[in-house]
Design a protein around this motif. Structure first.
Motif, PDB file in Angstrom:
ATOM      1  N   ASP A 104      -1.495  11.418   4.643  1.00 57.85           N
ATOM      2  CA  ASP A 104      -0.912  10.141   4.202  1.00 57.85           C
ATOM      3  C   ASP A 104      -1.723   9.477   3.091  1.00 57.85           C
ATOM      4  O   ASP A 104      -1.139   9.006   2.082  1.00 57.85           O
ATOM      5  N   HIS A 116      -0.884  11.198  -0.224  1.00 57.17           N
ATOM      6  CA  HIS A 116       0.426  10.819  -0.755  1.00 57.17           C
ATOM      7  C   HIS A 116       0.358   9.413  -1.390  1.00 57.17           C
ATOM      8  O   HIS A 116       0.887   9.194  -2.483  1.00 57.17           O
ATOM      9  N   GLN A 117      -0.288   8.494  -0.669  1.00 60.65           N
ATOM     10  CA  GLN A 117      -0.385   7.116  -1.163  1.00 60.65           C
ATOM     11  C   GLN A 117      -1.206   7.029  -2.452  1.00 60.65           C
ATOM     12  O   GLN A 117      -0.972   6.148  -3.292  1.00 60.65           O
ATOM     13  N   LYS A 118      -2.134   7.936  -2.632  1.00 63.28           N
ATOM     14  CA  LYS A 118      -3.002   7.930  -3.820  1.00 63.28           C
ATOM     15  C   LYS A 118      -2.272   8.442  -5.053  1.00 63.28           C
ATOM     16  O   LYS A 118      -2.383   7.857  -6.150  1.00 63.28           O
TER      17      LYS A 118
END
Length: 710
Positions: free
Chosen positions: A544, A547-549
């Protein structure tokens, strides 16, 4: 209604028995095991005549009815045991016409078992070259059984043979009423006693039951005890009886030969085979020629395979790129391109090399040169506690260790057989070939000396020689620790030199390639799909944040910009490193880092334990998942060549490549081999010892090589 009968095919080794079996049965063959033993049973169905088929059993070759090895005992049991499930209705004896006197000994023994017998004479052309002329009608009268000349390699005489089989099945030919020699007189009282307790077709069969009652599995404890008492009561001396029997048989054979065979003057010029042997078996030049033959064999693997290999690499690279640009972006497309296609492409590229290796080995066997290698190396084998019979399994190990270990059954000496089983997996088998060729292409320059000597070919030959000499070294150590004292003798007939059967070579290449693609391919595809999943997914607490980065950054830049390419590459790399596969690889990385291996190689070491060739498919999947879409056109070799470590240095240096090849040269890495060793030795101790010593040897040698070359 279709009738069927059981036909046993027997004969001396190198008499042409297998060629006749193939000619009679064609593709209607299967290989299984004889009940209760691990000896291969080749059976096939032959169409004999209208309404008549035959189940043909190709029994292991033997020189007489006095067995010594496990293979010979199988033949013996089938012929002696009237109640065996494999009991034949008829026996075809394949006899070498160019060595008729020796072959007639076995023929006469089978005849005295009182079964319907047909003698199929092979090698008639070689006999004629020797100046030997055989009166077939006269030989048939003397022996009392039908005799037919055949050449199964050229399908000559098979129609006549089938007619005689048909006539024999109809009862037109029966077993001779009169024995070849007076067997009853050899031990009359003992024979009569044995016939009381067992079902025997003849006096001669009863004589053999008396000789080998302890080893015959079809006798129960009561029968064995009764026969033992009869032997003791009548002072039956089996050694004396056997010697007298052989002398009487040869005396009668000498008479038959005199009346039916015209032999050439023994002072005639040497045969072509003998002249060639003077050179190929020379104490010095024989070994030089052997090294040249091996060098040419391994050079040819590169020379001949380079064109189809490049074509296959290009095909899969272009196919991957085309599918990436054509299929929609979803999980199904991803598993198809980066899982299944990458896995198939990873091993398909090596099919030409596998086919060429087996084709060249078949040529060496067909021409008769492979048997000469056994004689050349017998002296070396004896110094390390083996003999020339161990050479054939070792040579077979170049193709595959599984049939090679099964071939050790012909070694009568228990110590030599055990040592041969222990060291045979050190021979570089065809499953190692994809790893060798891939790594050699990556780290060994494609340079030539004198215009013909390829450095890559020399490296390949060096790896195979390394496996052989390490097997010899380990055998010498095993000799000191295996406490079995038993003398052994090496007797082997050299086949005559012949031109290779090109049809046979082609069929072998196709069959072995098919086996590689179907058997290894199924494992590789399954593991590739599993690896795709493990390399594509990971724990949410790790994935997660990645993905957020990256997803906001990718949304903020144009999709076709250099910045997007760079971000995609970093995104894919971080996802792979934090996937389930990445976590597993990084967990074992500290143990393999001293060998120069990274975590991707570590995963490949684990998956390739199922089969060594899985290494290539694993690398193909890992490098496919770990790269962005623009790299789908690149071949696996190109991806690995451009791979970098975190500090920016290449992953595949000369030191790493050599260490990896050395590891695979010595490591067991094969579940099938461990399973067959357990089956042959009937113990888990031997395969577990093999796994431990070979893994330790591989690790230590790989560590030394990496430290030297880094």
């Amino acid at each position: 209604m279709q009738d069927s009968l059981n036909i046993a095919l027997v004969g001396n080794p190198n008499s042409g028995k297998s060629s006749l079996f193939n000619a009679l049965t064609g593709l209607n063959q299967k290989v299984s095991n004889f009940p209760g033993v691990t000896v291969d049973k080749k059976t096939g169905v032959a169409n004999i005549a209208s309404g008549l088929t035959a189940n043909v059993i190709d029994l292991p070759g033997t020189y007489s009815l006095y067995p010594k090895s496990a293979d010979e005992y199988v033949t013996y049991d089938v012929l002696i045991n009237v109640n065996a499930s494999e009991a034949p209705d008829m026996v075809i004896i394949v006899a070498d016409a160019s060595n008729l006197k020796r072959n007639l000994l076995f023929c006469s023994q089978i005849i005295d078992l009182k079964m319907p017998v047909i003698i199929a004479l092979t090698m008639m052309d070689i006999a004629r070259k020797k100046g030997v002329e055989i009166d077939l009608d006269g030989l048939e009268r003397e022996l009392g059984v039908p005799v037919v000349a055949i050449n199964p390699r050229k399908n000559k005489g098979l129609s006549e043979l089938k007619k005689i089989i048909d006539q024999t099945a109809k009862g037109n030919y029966a077993a001779p009423a009169r024995d070849f020699i007076n067997n009853s007189a050899l031990a009359k009282e003992t024979i009569e006693e044995v016939k009381k307790y067992t079902l025997c077709r003849s006096d001669y069969a009863a004589l053999h039951v008396a000789v080998n009652s302890d080893e015959l599995n079809f006798l129960n404890a009561g029968q064995k005890e009764a026969i033992k008492k009869a032997v003791q009561q009548h002072q039956f001396n089996k050694t004396k009886v056997q010697a007298e029997e052989i002398m009487q048989r040869y005396a009668r054979i000498k008479h038959i030969m005199k009346s039916t065979v015209v032999e050439a003057d023994p002072l005639q010029k040497q045969l072509r085979s003998e002249k060639i042997d003077d050179l190929l078996l020379h104490r010095f030049w024989g070994y030089v020629i052997l090294l040249v033959v091996m060098f040419l064999l391994f050079q040819s693997i590169f020379w001949l395979a380079s064109y189809p290999q490049d074509w296959i690499e290009s095909l899969f690279g272009n196919l991957g790129g085309w599918l990436s640009s054509t299929l929609p972006e979803n999980k199904l497309s991803d598993v198809l391109i980066n899982g299944i296609l990458a896995g198939i492409g990873g091993f398909a590229v090596f099919v030409p090399q596998i086919a060429i290796l087996f084709g060249l080995i078949t040529i060496l066997e067909d021409t008769g040169y492979m048997a000469r290698i056994s004689f050349l190396t017998d002296r070396l084998m004896r110094q390390v506690g083996l003999n020339g019979k161990s050479v054939m399994p070792l040579i077979s190990g170049v193709a595959c260790a599984v049939p090679a270990i099964m071939a050790t059954r012909t070694i009568e000496n228990k110590k030599e057989r055990l040592i041969t089983i222990l060291v045979t997996p050190l021979m570089s088998c065809s499953a190692r070939l994809p790893i060798y060729t891939m790594m050699i292409a990556l780290v060994i320059p494609d340079k030539r000396f004198l215009g013909i000597l390829s450095l890559q070919g020399l490296a390949m030959m060096g790896l195979y020689l390394l496996g052989f000499f390490m097997a010899i070294f380990i055998a010498a150590l095993m000799k000191l620790f295996v406490r079995i004292k038993e003398k052994s003798y090496f007797i082997m007939e050299l086949p005559v030199y012949r031109a290779p059967r090109w049809k046979n070579v082609g069929i072998t290449m196709l069959e072995k390639s098919k086996i590689f693609v179907t058997d290894a391919g199924k494992i590789i595809v399954v593991i590739s799909v599993i690896l795709w999943f493990l390399a594509s997914y990971g724990p949410s607490k790790r994935m997660d944040p990645i993905h957020q980065k990256y997803e906001p950054q990718l949304a903020a830049v144009p999709a076709d910009s250099p910045a997007a390419d760079s971000l995609n590459h970093m995104y894919s790399s971080e996802k792979l490193a934090n996937s389930y596969a990445g976590i597993l690889g990084h967990a074992i990385e500290p143990a393999i880092a001293p060998l120069g291996f990274d975590w991707k190689m570590g995963i490949s070491l684990i998956t390739s334990f199922a089969a060594r060739e899985v290494f290539v498919g694993t690398m193909a999947t890992l490098y496919s998942v770990g790269e962005n879409e623009e790299d789908n056109n690149a071949t696996l070799r190109e991806k690995m060549a451009s791979a970098k470590r975190p500090d920016g240095t290449p992953v595949y240096t000369l030191a790493t490549g050599l260490a990896l090849m050395i590891f695979y040269a010595f490591a067991m890495q094969c579940m099938s081999t461990l399973a067959i060793v357990k089956r042959e030795t009937k113990s888990w101790k031997i395969p577990l010892f093999q796994l431990v010593y070979m893994t330790t040897l591989a690790y230590v040698c790989s560590f030394i090589v990496y430290q030297i070359f880094k």
